[in-house]
Design an enzyme around this catalytic site. Structure first.
Site, PDB file in Angstrom:
ATOM      1  N   ARG A   1       0.831  -1.205   0.000  1.00 26.89           N
ATOM      2  CA  ARG A   1       0.000   0.000   0.000  1.00 26.89           C
ATOM      3  C   ARG A   1       0.866   1.256   0.000  1.00 26.89           C
ATOM      4  O   ARG A   1       0.523   2.265  -0.605  1.00 26.89           O
ATOM      5  CB  ARG A   1      -0.973  -0.015   1.189  1.00 26.89           C
ATOM      6  CG  ARG A   1      -1.988   1.106   1.087  1.00 26.89           C
ATOM      7  CD  ARG A   1      -3.084   1.003   2.117  1.00 26.89           C
ATOM      8  NE  ARG A   1      -2.575   1.161   3.469  1.00 26.89           N
ATOM      9  CZ  ARG A   1      -3.283   0.978   4.573  1.00 26.89           C
ATOM     10  NH1 ARG A   1      -4.554   0.625   4.474  1.00 26.89           N
ATOM     11  NH2 ARG A   1      -2.762   1.140   5.772  1.00 26.89           N
TER      12      ARG A   1
ATOM     13  N   LYS B   1      -2.343   7.156   1.687  1.00 32.00           N
ATOM     14  CA  LYS B   1      -2.181   7.503   3.112  1.00 32.00           C
ATOM     15  C   LYS B   1      -1.186   8.658   3.218  1.00 32.00           C
ATOM     16  O   LYS B   1       0.019   8.453   3.400  1.00 32.00           O
ATOM     17  CB  LYS B   1      -1.711   6.263   3.883  1.00 32.00           C
ATOM     18  CG  LYS B   1      -2.108   6.293   5.350  1.00 32.00           C
ATOM     19  CD  LYS B   1      -2.063   4.898   5.932  1.00 32.00           C
ATOM     20  CE  LYS B   1      -2.117   4.910   7.437  1.00 32.00           C
ATOM     21  NZ  LYS B   1      -3.338   5.492   7.998  1.00 32.00           N
TER      22      LYS B   1
ATOM     23  N   GLU C   1     -15.933   6.924   4.697  1.00 36.53           N
ATOM     24  CA  GLU C   1     -15.218   6.270   5.810  1.00 36.53           C
ATOM     25  C   GLU C   1     -15.324   7.076   7.080  1.00 36.53           C
ATOM     26  O   GLU C   1     -15.905   8.156   7.114  1.00 36.53           O
ATOM     27  CB  GLU C   1     -13.794   5.895   5.448  1.00 36.53           C
ATOM     28  CG  GLU C   1     -12.879   7.026   5.135  1.00 36.53           C
ATOM     29  CD  GLU C   1     -11.485   6.530   4.757  1.00 36.53           C
ATOM     30  OE1 GLU C   1     -11.077   5.432   5.173  1.00 36.53           O
ATOM     31  OE2 GLU C   1     -10.783   7.281   4.062  1.00 36.53           O
TER      32      GLU C   1
HETATM   33  N1  PLP Z   1      -8.987   4.915   6.662  1.00 40.37           N
HETATM   34  C1  PLP Z   1      -8.135   5.841   7.092  1.00 40.37           C
HETATM   35  C2  PLP Z   1      -8.334   7.240   6.657  1.00 40.37           C
HETATM   36  C3  PLP Z   1      -7.071   5.483   7.936  1.00 40.37           C
HETATM   37  O1  PLP Z   1      -6.226   6.407   8.392  1.00 40.37           O
HETATM   38  C4  PLP Z   1      -6.928   4.150   8.312  1.00 40.37           C
HETATM   39  C5  PLP Z   1      -5.816   3.742   9.164  1.00 40.37           C
HETATM   40  O2  PLP Z   1      -4.839   3.250   8.714  1.00 40.37           O
HETATM   41  C6  PLP Z   1      -7.849   3.211   7.846  1.00 40.37           C
HETATM   42  C7  PLP Z   1      -8.867   3.634   7.010  1.00 40.37           C
HETATM   43  C8  PLP Z   1      -7.730   1.775   8.197  1.00 40.37           C
HETATM   44  O3  PLP Z   1      -6.742   1.149   7.430  1.00 40.37           O
HETATM   45  P1  PLP Z   1      -5.952  -0.109   7.995  1.00 40.37           P
HETATM   46  O4  PLP Z   1      -6.969  -1.114   8.349  1.00 40.37           O
HETATM   47  O5  PLP Z   1      -5.114  -0.550   6.868  1.00 40.37           O
HETATM   48  O6  PLP Z   1      -5.175   0.365   9.163  1.00 40.37           O
HETATM   49  C1  COI Z   2      -3.972   3.443  11.639  1.00 40.30           C
HETATM   50  O1  COI Z   2      -5.006   2.861  11.962  1.00 40.30           O
HETATM   51  O2  COI Z   2      -2.896   2.865  11.522  1.00 40.30           O
HETATM   52  C2  COI Z   2      -3.951   4.854  11.367  1.00 40.30           C
HETATM   53  O3  COI Z   2      -3.076   5.266  10.674  1.00 40.30           O
HETATM   54  C3  COI Z   2      -4.944   5.680  11.965  1.00 40.30           C
HETATM   55  C4  COI Z   2      -4.338   6.890  12.509  1.00 40.30           C
HETATM   56  C5  COI Z   2      -4.126   8.004  11.635  1.00 40.30           C
HETATM   57  C6  COI Z   2      -4.036   6.981  13.909  1.00 40.30           C
END
Ligand code: PLP
Ligand code: COI
Length: 342
Positions: free
Chosen positions: A83, A186, A222
């Site tokens: 990612r 991200k 989201e």
């Molecule tokens: N959406 C956003 C905007 C996030 O910052 C995160 C955190 O990482 C997620 C979704 C969830 O992604 P993941 O499950 O890969 O941590």
């Molecule tokens: C995560 O879940 O890893 C995130 O990055 C969320 C966060 C910005 C604290």
């Protein structure tokens, strides 16, 4: 000799705490250099670096867990590496080779092994890889030099309620990202753009904002720093959108749901459909699965009461328990999601 740690692991907040080391690698003259280990919390950078002026910054978030067998497991290391490469391409930055990403994450976890919270405390070691544009430019252009670094810090639950119900809200006056913008990557700018809405939500007593699709404001997108899923008549439903981060936790829950014989639908979810769901949760690395009690649409005044009996629903609970069991080595890792730190 390092001082003894005096940490109340089971009461850790989701916050930064100093650990022993971080790791760094510079991209210069067209290639990645050697991995450097540092015990400094600071970096030295040019005042005209592209990350400071034009937002060339991307990051990741993943966790390491101390298992029931004492081993340390990193959850979905490879997926996070992949990612981060997508985010780099999106922001015209230098993609980090998957092997370099994996080697640096493994190294920094090993170096900070004493900060991996003990099994049974509910805490974990949060791993934060970060890449920034380093070379100077006042004209808007991509950098030629980058710094990739990984820091770690032990954390507790992101939402104070942990696996307890939390309430969230819809704020129609705010968008976090543009329809075909940076939401799928991200990058720090997305979080800056969501801060005002988040602050307003917090001031009203909500833990997060459920953003709607920025094009039509008709569908769910989201949930602050997490994806969103709901359970409707036994089906796992989660938004399909080009403006949200493809959550690795959500992807894992979808797989676990299928393993349990639960149907999964990734599709547009109109806001009004919230009336028909029996369970809902915010999901992500930090949030894990945070079950939602109520969703208030502030501008229309409509309240969607999700958890009618005041407790997390059965399917969300099963999914949460199953994910945790894999992360803590209590349940077989049939999909090979965990990397054991040797
Ligand atoms: N959406 C956003 C905007 C996030 O910052 C995160 C955190 O990482 C997620 C979704 C969830 O992604 P993941 O499950 O890969 O941590
Ligand atoms: C995560 O879940 O890893 C995130 O990055 C969320 C966060 C910005 C604290």
């Amino acid at each position: 000799m390092k001082e003894n740690l005096n940490i109340d692991w089971s009461k850790l907040p989701f916050d930064y705490m100093r650990t022993d080391y971080n790791v760094r690698c510079y991209f210069e003259n067209g290639k990645w250099g050697d991995i450097e280990v540092s015990d400094s919390e600071n970096i030295n950078m040019h005042i005209a670096a592209t990350s400071l002026h034009y937002g060339q910054e991307i990051f990741e978030g993943l966790k390491a867990f101390r298992g029931v067998d004492g081993k340390i497991r990193i959850f979905r290391l490879h997926e996070n590496a992949m990612r981060m490469r997508e985010s780099a391409t999106g922001l015209c930055m230098e993609p980090i080779p998957v092997e370099l990403f994996e080697e640096m994450v493994l190294k920094v976890v090993k170096l900070n092994e004493r900060f991996v919270p003990p099994y049974g405390t509910g805490a974990s070691l949060y791993i934060r890889p970060l890449e920034i544009g380093m070379s100077a430019s006042v004209g808007v252009r991509k950098a030629s030099e980058y710094l990739f670094m990984v820091l770690v810090t032990p954390v507790g639950p992101y939402f104070k309620t942990g696996f307890g119900l939390t309430n969230i809200c819809i704020l129609r006056e705010f968008d976090r990202v543009a329809p075909k913008g940076t939401g799928r990557w991200k990058t720090g700018g997305n979080y800056a753009a969501g801060l005002a809405a988040g602050e307003l939500a917090h001031s009203k007593g909500y833990s997060a904002v459920l953003f709607l699709d920025p094009r039509e404001k008709k569908y769910l997108d989201e949930c602050g720093p997490a994806n969103f899923f709901a359970i409707k008549d036994g089906v796992y439903i989660t938004p399909q959108s080009e403006s949200i981060l493809p959550s690795i936790t959500n992807k894992s829950f979808m797989q676990l749901a299928e393993d349990m014989g639960i149907k999964v639908e990734q599709r547009h979810i109109p806001v009004e459909e919230l009336e028909e769901v029996q369970e809902a949760a915010a999901c992500g690395t930090a949030a894990v699965a945070s079950p939602i009690g109520e969703i208030d649409d502030i501008d229309t005044g409509h309240k969607y009461v999700i958890a009618k009996d005041g407790k997390p629903g059965p399917i969300t609970t099963r999914l949460y328990n199953s994910l945790r069991a894999i992360q803590y080595g209590e349940q077989p890792d049939v999909h090979n999601w965990c990397t054991i730190v040797e």
